[in-house]
Motif scaffolding. Structure first.
Motif, PDB file in Angstrom:
ATOM      1  N   SER A 112       0.704  -1.346  -0.057  1.00 24.47           N
ATOM      2  CA  SER A 112       0.029  -0.033   0.090  1.00 24.47           C
ATOM      3  C   SER A 112       0.735   1.404   0.108  1.00 24.47           C
ATOM      4  CB  SER A 112      -0.888  -0.037   1.243  1.00 24.47           C
ATOM      5  OG  SER A 112      -0.173  -0.016   2.345  1.00 24.47           O
ATOM      6  N   PRO A 113       0.272   2.267  -0.587  1.00 23.81           N
ATOM      7  CA  PRO A 113       1.218   3.587  -0.804  1.00 23.81           C
ATOM      8  C   PRO A 113       1.492   4.054   0.896  1.00 23.81           C
ATOM      9  CG  PRO A 113      -0.773   3.764  -1.866  1.00 23.81           C
ATOM     10  CD  PRO A 113      -0.922   2.506  -1.350  1.00 23.81           C
ATOM     11  N   ALA A 114       0.762   3.959   1.936  1.00 22.20           N
ATOM     12  CA  ALA A 114       1.057   4.156   3.294  1.00 22.20           C
ATOM     13  C   ALA A 114       2.132   3.492   3.716  1.00 22.20           C
ATOM     14  CB  ALA A 114      -0.207   4.201   4.213  1.00 22.20           C
TER      15      ALA A 114
ATOM     16  N   TRP B 256      -0.364   5.699  10.201  1.00 23.23           N
ATOM     17  CA  TRP B 256       0.119   5.152   8.789  1.00 23.23           C
ATOM     18  C   TRP B 256      -0.276   3.598   8.854  1.00 23.23           C
ATOM     19  CZ3 TRP B 256       5.672   7.375   9.534  1.00 23.23           C
ATOM     20  CH2 TRP B 256       6.095   8.154   8.277  1.00 23.23           C
ATOM     21  N   ILE B 257      -0.411   2.778   9.991  1.00 19.59           N
ATOM     22  CA  ILE B 257      -0.789   1.462  10.212  1.00 19.59           C
ATOM     23  C   ILE B 257      -2.092   1.191   9.508  1.00 19.59           C
ATOM     24  CG2 ILE B 257      -1.155  -0.225  11.579  1.00 19.59           C
ATOM     25  CD1 ILE B 257       1.322   0.792  13.235  1.00 19.59           C
ATOM     26  N   LEU B 258      -3.073   2.104  10.193  1.00 14.44           N
ATOM     27  CA  LEU B 258      -4.497   2.165   9.894  1.00 14.44           C
ATOM     28  C   LEU B 258      -4.550   2.462   8.266  1.00 14.44           C
ATOM     29  CD1 LEU B 258      -6.112   4.176  12.590  1.00 14.44           C
ATOM     30  CD2 LEU B 258      -6.078   1.558  12.214  1.00 14.44           C
ATOM     31  N   ALA B 259      -3.736   3.178   7.601  1.00 13.60           N
ATOM     32  CA  ALA B 259      -3.835   3.679   6.277  1.00 13.60           C
ATOM     33  C   ALA B 259      -3.398   2.290   5.495  1.00 13.60           C
ATOM     34  CB  ALA B 259      -3.040   4.847   5.850  1.00 13.60           C
ATOM     35  N   ALA B 260      -2.728   1.645   6.157  1.00 15.41           N
ATOM     36  CA  ALA B 260      -2.048   0.419   5.205  1.00 15.41           C
ATOM     37  C   ALA B 260      -2.951  -0.782   5.755  1.00 15.41           C
ATOM     38  CB  ALA B 260      -0.643  -0.033   5.665  1.00 15.41           C
ATOM     39  N   GLY B 261      -4.053  -0.611   6.076  1.00 14.88           N
ATOM     40  CA  GLY B 261      -5.073  -1.702   6.467  1.00 14.88           C
ATOM     41  C   GLY B 261      -4.628  -2.449   7.489  1.00 14.88           C
ATOM     42  N   GLY B 262      -3.726  -2.072   8.367  1.00 19.24           N
ATOM     43  CA  GLY B 262      -3.460  -2.964   9.547  1.00 19.24           C
ATOM     44  C   GLY B 262      -3.677  -2.632  10.750  1.00 19.24           C
ATOM     45  N   VAL B 263      -3.500  -3.365  11.797  1.00 15.57           N
ATOM     46  CA  VAL B 263      -4.009  -3.328  13.224  1.00 15.57           C
ATOM     47  C   VAL B 263      -2.713  -2.812  14.071  1.00 15.57           C
ATOM     48  CG1 VAL B 263      -5.050  -4.549  15.183  1.00 15.57           C
ATOM     49  CG2 VAL B 263      -5.297  -5.324  12.818  1.00 15.57           C
ATOM     50  N   PRO B 264      -3.043  -1.465  14.549  1.00 17.07           N
ATOM     51  CA  PRO B 264      -2.081  -1.152  15.436  1.00 17.07           C
ATOM     52  C   PRO B 264      -1.978  -1.609  16.911  1.00 17.07           C
ATOM     53  CG  PRO B 264      -3.614   0.676  14.709  1.00 17.07           C
ATOM     54  CD  PRO B 264      -4.151  -0.614  14.368  1.00 17.07           C
ATOM     55  N   VAL B 265      -0.749  -2.069  17.426  1.00 15.60           N
ATOM     56  CA  VAL B 265      -0.575  -2.609  18.648  1.00 15.60           C
ATOM     57  C   VAL B 265       0.231  -2.017  19.504  1.00 15.60           C
ATOM     58  CG1 VAL B 265      -0.124  -4.834  19.737  1.00 15.60           C
ATOM     59  CG2 VAL B 265      -1.194  -4.860  17.650  1.00 15.60           C
ATOM     60  N   LEU B 266       0.228  -1.442  20.758  1.00 19.50           N
ATOM     61  CA  LEU B 266       1.209  -0.645  21.438  1.00 19.50           C
ATOM     62  C   LEU B 266       2.060  -1.860  21.963  1.00 19.50           C
ATOM     63  CD1 LEU B 266       2.159   1.999  22.581  1.00 19.50           C
ATOM     64  CD2 LEU B 266       0.844   1.415  24.760  1.00 19.50           C
ATOM     65  N   ALA B 267       3.392  -1.972  21.519  1.00 17.62           N
ATOM     66  CA  ALA B 267       4.443  -2.734  21.980  1.00 17.62           C
ATOM     67  C   ALA B 267       4.848  -2.633  23.374  1.00 17.62           C
ATOM     68  CB  ALA B 267       5.664  -2.882  20.865  1.00 17.62           C
TER      69      ALA B 267
END
Ligand code: AMP
Ligand code: MN
Ligand code: MN
Ligand code: MN
Length: 291
Positions: free
Chosen positions: A86-88, A179-190
């Motif tokens: 994805s572009p993001a 960025w993660i959301l725009a790439a269709g992903g799931v953001p997780v606080l590490a």
């Protein structure tokens, strides 16, 4: 079902090539794996090609661990199941490749001022094709005899608040989540406990992460104490976040082994419920879900 949603290959600061990392994960009984290299997805293609070639029963999620800052604190956000084309994702990875090179120069200049010249070139040589990071500086300092161990390199020169802890080029927490959301992903606080913050400040960090669009917290990182797990589970509940787990494996013998992760409390909602049903029947296929 054995899950590990946080580990590193030699695309960043891990020691194993992506294919060997997958082979080791299989040997450790892992069924669902996310390779979360620092600010790069360069390991995914090789890992995925090797798994396909082997027909191995391991589902691999395209993933990353992004660096960012929140209120002067260096924070890591894992992005799970991102679309790496994805572009993001492409923008983010290109940004970080450049930012990490420039940061290496800044770290080198700071170490030179402390009487240790040539560190940028030295660390780049240690890193080779890997994404450059502070562990490569630690190995350079050890090789040159400035320190007696990599731990000492972090304690004296590279760890939080030391000369080599350069954050100026890192995006904000909000930017990496976007960025993660725009790439269709799931953001997780590490690894929230690794930041060594007071409980009150950690709650504020988690609230900011949730407000930015964060989806889950790493509740269990390797083998940790029951009190820590309870605290993380409580934070999830309070902020209505899902739970993730990972080893943060970097190399054999250091910290946790792949898949060697304590149990997740039953009250937690696993972030991997999005993928685990598919994992049983379609190990290598990516399943897009709506979130
Ligand atoms: P960077 O991504 O360049 O900011 O470097 C951070 C990485 O350094 C972490 O992901 C760890 O792998 C490693 N690291 C951080 N603190 C220490 C430490 N005290 N000792 C050894 N390695 C560390
Ligand atoms: Mn690391
Ligand atoms: Mn991290
Ligand atoms: Mn990590």
């Amino acid at each position: 079902m054995r899950i590990d949603l946080h580990c590193h290959s030699n695309a960043s600061d891990g020691s194993l090539e992506p294919a060997l990392l997958c082979e080791r994960a299989l040997a450790c009984g892992v069924d669902l794996l996310a390779i979360t290299d620092h600010d790069t997805v360069a390991g995914f293609a090789a890992a995925s090609a090797w798994l396909q070639q082997q027909g191995a029963p391991l589902r691999l999620l395209p993933a990353v661990e992004f660096s960012c800052v929140w209120q002067k604190l260096s924070v890591h956000v894992v992005g799970l199941d991102i679309d790496i084309d994805s572009p993001a994702a492409r923008d983010a990875v290109a940004y970080f490749l450049d930012a990490r090179r420039r940061r290496a120069e800044l770290i080198g200049a700071r170490l030179a001022k402390l009487g240790m010249p040539g560190a940028c070139e030295g660390a780049l040589a240690v890193a080779g094709a890997s994404q450059i990071g502070r562990p490569h500086f630690a190995r350079f300092l050890l090789q040159r005899g400035y320190v007696r161990s990599e731990d000492e390199a972090f304690e004296r020169y590279l760890g939080a608040g030391k000369a080599g802890d350069v954050q100026v080029l890192w995006p904000t927490l909000e930017e990496v989540v976007a960025w993660i959301l725009a790439a269709g992903g799931v953001p997780v606080l590490a690894h929230p406990l690794k930041y060594r913050q007071t409980a009150a400040r950690l709650r504020r960090l988690v609230a900011a992460f949730k407000a930015a669009g964060g989806a889950a917290l790493e509740v269990v990182v390797g083998r940790q104490g029951a009190d820590d797990t309870r605290f993380m589970a409580q934070l999830c509940r309070q902020h209505e976040l899902q739970a993730s787990v990972g080893s943060d494996f970097h190399r054999p013998g250091l910290w946790a082994e792949l898949g060697d992760i304590g149990p997740l409390p039953a009250e937690c909602e696993p972030v991997w419920s999005r993928w685990s049903d598919a994992a049983a029947t379609r190990p290598l296929q990516r399943v897009k879900t709506d979130y």
